[in-house]
Each structure stands twice: as structure tokens, then as C-alpha cells.
Design a protein around this motif. Structure first.
Motif, short mmCIF file in Angstrom:
data_model
loop_
_atom_site.label_atom_id
_atom_site.label_comp_id
_atom_site.label_asym_id
_atom_site.label_seq_id
_atom_site.Cartn_x
_atom_site.Cartn_y
_atom_site.Cartn_z
N ASN A 50 0.83 -1.21 0.00
CA ASN A 50 0.00 0.00 0.00
C ASN A 50 0.86 1.26 0.00
O ASN A 50 0.54 2.25 -0.66
CB ASN A 50 -0.95 0.01 1.20
CG ASN A 50 -2.04 -1.02 1.08
OD1 ASN A 50 -2.32 -1.54 0.00
ND2 ASN A 50 -2.65 -1.35 2.20
N HIS A 53 2.28 1.62 -3.50
CA HIS A 53 1.21 1.94 -4.44
C HIS A 53 0.74 3.39 -4.31
O HIS A 53 0.38 4.03 -5.30
CB HIS A 53 0.02 0.98 -4.27
CG HIS A 53 -1.05 1.20 -5.27
ND1 HIS A 53 -0.91 0.88 -6.60
CD2 HIS A 53 -2.29 1.75 -5.15
CE1 HIS A 53 -2.01 1.20 -7.25
NE2 HIS A 53 -2.86 1.74 -6.39
N SER A 54 0.75 3.93 -3.09
CA SER A 54 0.27 5.29 -2.88
C SER A 54 1.30 6.35 -3.24
O SER A 54 0.99 7.54 -3.29
CB SER A 54 -0.18 5.47 -1.42
OG SER A 54 0.94 5.39 -0.55
#
Length: 174
Positions: A50, A53-54
Motif C-alpha cells: 500500500n 502503491h500510494s
């Protein structure tokens, strides 16, 4: 790292395993400021995925001869481009302009004719600016390229197939 964040007016999240507290206290901690935010170790693989991905980009300004960049592959698997110096295996992992940008580390260490023409800190800043100024559609294409590149080249099954092919070739030569 801090110099590049301040130079281009972007904020960075710093993540790293602290192997040497003295080095961290003297060399890394003083760089942490309003532009650089420290992130503790990840609690799970999903939290790490995460995080990557962010991100807009993963900046990996290492000066060592990286033998294999798991950080690069993890970032690209999450669809996040990488900017790194052309050290060790970096040019074999990043596809310049397609999955990120490769930067020559210094004027005395030119390892390729990359899209980013400047070197060192100036080169990192140039690559970051190129990425941030990309049209959104091209940036999204780069993110897709990252995932495809990892799936085509760095999955466990792909690596197993390559090892088996190498072993078969070596056995057939004896």
C-alpha cells in the motif's frame, strides 16, 4: 535525499531499516525535516504494498553496487516508478523512461546515455521533474509498464523457469 526534496519542493517519506544507529543519528536523522517524513518499519507485506502503491515515485539514491534491488521490484510491482543511480544491477531492473529513470551518479561514473542527462543530485532532481511534469496519461502508462515488467521478469515462477533452463543447459554440456 533531503537535498533533492528541498530542491524541487516536494515532500518525501523516508523508509529504511536502521542497521547502524550511530550512522542514522549522524547522517540520516539531520536530513529529516518538513520535506522528509520518517516512516517506521512496515507491519505487514500489505502495508508495504500500500505504501509503494500510494507513492508517486520511489527514489533510491544508493551509491553502492546493488546486486539486486528488491526495493525496486517491490515498488514496480505496486505500479510505482523508480528513480535510481546507474549502479550495479539497477540498469538491468529499471527500463529507463518506461518503468522509471536511471541517473548517472557522477560525471566520473557515466554508465549509460539515459534520458536524464544531468548526474548526481542534479540528475535525480531532473528525473523527478520529468516524472512530475509528465502528462497524466503517460504517467499512468508508466505505472502499468512497471507492473508488466515485474510480472514478465521477476516473478518466482519466471525465475524458477530460468534456473531450470540454466541447470538443464549446464547438465547437457557435461
Amino acid at each position: 535525499m533531503g537535498e533533492s526534496a528541498n530542491s524541487i519542493g516536494k515532500s518525501l517519506n523516508y523508509v529504511g531499516f536502521i542497521e547502524n544507529n550511530d550512522y542514522y543519528s549522524k547522517m540520516i536523522f539531520p536530513l529529516l525535516n518538513k520535506s522528509i517524513h520518517e516512516k517506521a518499519q512496515f507491519k505487514s507485506p500489505q502495508e508495504k504494498a500500500n505504501f509503494y502503491h500510494s507513492a508517486k515515485v520511489t527514489l533510491l539514491p544508493i551509491q553502492c553496487e546493488e546486486s539486486f534491488g528488491f526495493t525496486l521490484v517491490e515498488s514496480m510491482a505496486a505500479g510505482t516508478p523508480v528513480i535510481a543511480y546507474a549502479k550495479g544491477a539497477i540498469p538491468e531492473i529499471i527500463k529507463d523512461g518506461e518503468t522509471g529513470f536511471i541517473v548517472n551518479a557522477s560525471k566520473d561514473d557515466i554508465r549509460g546515455n539515459w534520458i536524464t542527462k544531468a548526474y548526481g543530485l542534479e540528475g535525480l532532481c531532473e528525473a523527478i521533474e520529468i516524472l512530475y511534469n509528465m502528462p497524466q496519461i503517460k504517467y499512468l502508462e508508466m505505472r502499468k509498464n512497471c507492473v508488466k515488467h515485474v510480472n514478465d521478469n521477476f516473478t518466482a515462477s519466471r525465475m524458477t523457469d530460468q534456473y531450470e533452463a540454466l541447470y538443464a543447459e549446464l547438465i547437457s554440456q557435461n
